[in-house]
Each structure stands twice: as C-alpha cells, then as structure tokens.
Motif scaffolding. Structure first.
Motif, short mmCIF file in Angstrom:
data_model
loop_
_atom_site.label_atom_id
_atom_site.label_comp_id
_atom_site.label_asym_id
_atom_site.label_seq_id
_atom_site.Cartn_x
_atom_site.Cartn_y
_atom_site.Cartn_z
N PRO A 122 36.94 31.96 44.73
CA PRO A 122 37.50 30.93 45.59
C PRO A 122 38.96 31.24 45.87
N ASP A 123 39.50 30.66 46.92
CA ASP A 123 40.88 30.93 47.29
C ASP A 123 41.87 30.56 46.19
N SER A 124 41.51 29.59 45.37
CA SER A 124 42.43 29.11 44.33
C SER A 124 42.75 30.18 43.28
N VAL A 125 41.88 31.16 43.11
CA VAL A 125 42.12 32.19 42.09
C VAL A 125 42.18 33.59 42.68
N LYS A 126 41.89 33.74 43.95
CA LYS A 126 41.84 35.07 44.57
C LYS A 126 43.19 35.75 44.42
N GLY A 127 43.15 37.00 43.99
CA GLY A 127 44.37 37.77 43.79
C GLY A 127 44.97 37.61 42.41
N ARG A 128 44.52 36.62 41.65
CA ARG A 128 45.03 36.41 40.30
C ARG A 128 43.98 36.70 39.23
N PHE A 129 42.72 36.40 39.53
CA PHE A 129 41.63 36.58 38.57
C PHE A 129 40.77 37.76 38.99
N THR A 130 40.25 38.47 37.98
CA THR A 130 39.35 39.60 38.24
C THR A 130 38.17 39.55 37.29
N ILE A 131 36.98 39.57 37.85
CA ILE A 131 35.76 39.59 37.06
C ILE A 131 35.30 41.04 36.91
N SER A 132 34.80 41.36 35.72
CA SER A 132 34.28 42.70 35.48
C SER A 132 33.18 42.60 34.44
N ARG A 133 32.50 43.70 34.21
CA ARG A 133 31.42 43.68 33.22
C ARG A 133 31.19 45.07 32.65
N ASP A 134 30.57 45.06 31.49
CA ASP A 134 30.13 46.28 30.82
C ASP A 134 28.64 46.13 30.60
N ASN A 135 27.86 46.75 31.46
CA ASN A 135 26.40 46.58 31.39
C ASN A 135 25.83 47.06 30.06
N ALA A 136 26.41 48.11 29.51
CA ALA A 136 25.90 48.66 28.26
C ALA A 136 26.07 47.68 27.11
N LYS A 137 27.07 46.82 27.22
CA LYS A 137 27.34 45.85 26.15
C LYS A 137 26.87 44.44 26.52
N ASN A 138 26.25 44.30 27.70
CA ASN A 138 25.86 42.96 28.18
C ASN A 138 27.02 41.99 28.10
N MET A 148 30.55 40.35 30.02
CA MET A 148 31.29 40.08 31.24
C MET A 148 32.69 39.62 30.86
N TYR A 149 33.66 39.95 31.70
CA TYR A 149 35.04 39.61 31.42
C TYR A 149 35.66 38.85 32.60
N LEU A 150 36.71 38.12 32.29
CA LEU A 150 37.52 37.50 33.33
C LEU A 150 38.98 37.71 32.96
N GLN A 151 39.64 38.56 33.72
CA GLN A 151 41.07 38.78 33.54
C GLN A 151 41.80 37.76 34.40
N MET A 152 42.63 36.96 33.76
CA MET A 152 43.35 35.91 34.47
C MET A 152 44.85 36.17 34.36
N ASN A 153 45.47 36.41 35.49
CA ASN A 153 46.91 36.67 35.54
C ASN A 153 47.62 35.57 36.32
N SER A 154 48.92 35.52 36.15
CA SER A 154 49.74 34.51 36.87
C SER A 154 49.15 33.12 36.73
N LEU A 155 48.83 32.77 35.51
CA LEU A 155 48.17 31.48 35.27
C LEU A 155 49.07 30.32 35.62
#
Length: 115
Positions: A60-76, A78-85
């Motif tokens: 959503p626009d409220s977090v775009k550019g600040r939050f990044t979702i990622s995942r490691d399929n081998a480890k099942n 998921m991550y959420l990096q949150m910057n400029s909180l």
C-alpha cells in the motif's frame, strides 16, 4: 495443519528499522501466496505487503518505499524489512499464508514506534 510463527517485533524510535520474520511449518505446499498484515488498536486489519503472481509484490502507499517483503523458500520463511518507521506504523503485525482456499494466521508480533 499449518503453523506460522512471527518474531522480530519490538519498540523502536521513529526513523528506526526492524526486521520481522515468519516461519511456516506443517503441511506447507508453497509459500508463494504469503503476506504481512497489521492491526492497530481500534482499527481493521490491513495489508502491509504481499507476494503476488509468483514473485511480484504489492504494497500500500502508506509503506511503499519503506518496507520490503522477502522470503527464503528453502527455510519456509518470510521477512519484512521495515525502515524509516513512523509512530503510525505501531500495530500488531501478522503473517498470512493462503493455501488451498484457506487462510492461516500467525499469533502476531507487536511493533511500537515512539515519536
């Protein structure tokens, strides 16, 4: 059964960063359809970030550019990096997995951002 366990929440000053993790276990076929949601007191649960279409992401626009979702399929995992909180990011953050027409949720992890 599917279990989702979030971690990484905490108290942080405005402008700071946090990284959330969500580990999926149990009868997992794929973590392609996963995302993060949050719920602040007195408010409805809202989308924060989600994987769509086998690799694309949606924010959503409220977090775009600040939050990044990622995942490691081998480890099942998921991550959420949150910057400029910001203080308005304060909420309980939930991990969601959509699988075989069912939605699974973790127990949530509290994120509190002080001003």
């Amino acid at each position: 059964q599917v279990q989702l366990v979030e971690s990484g929440g905490g108290l942080v000053q405005g402008g700071g960063s946090l990284r959330l993790s969500c580990v999926a276990s149990g009868s997992i076929f794929s973590i392609n359809d996963m995302g993060w949601y949050r719920q602040a007191p007195g408010k409805q649960r809202e989308l924060v970030a989600r994987f769509i279409n086998y690799g694309s992401t949606n924010y959503p626009d409220s977090v775009k550019g600040r939050f990044t979702i990622s995942r490691d399929n081998a480890k099942n995992t998921m991550y959420l990096q949150m910057n400029s909180l910001k203080p308005e990011d304060t909420a309980v953050y939930y991990c969601n997995l959509h699988q075989l027409n069912q939605d699974y949720w973790g127990q949530g992890t509290q994120v509190t951002v002080s001003s």
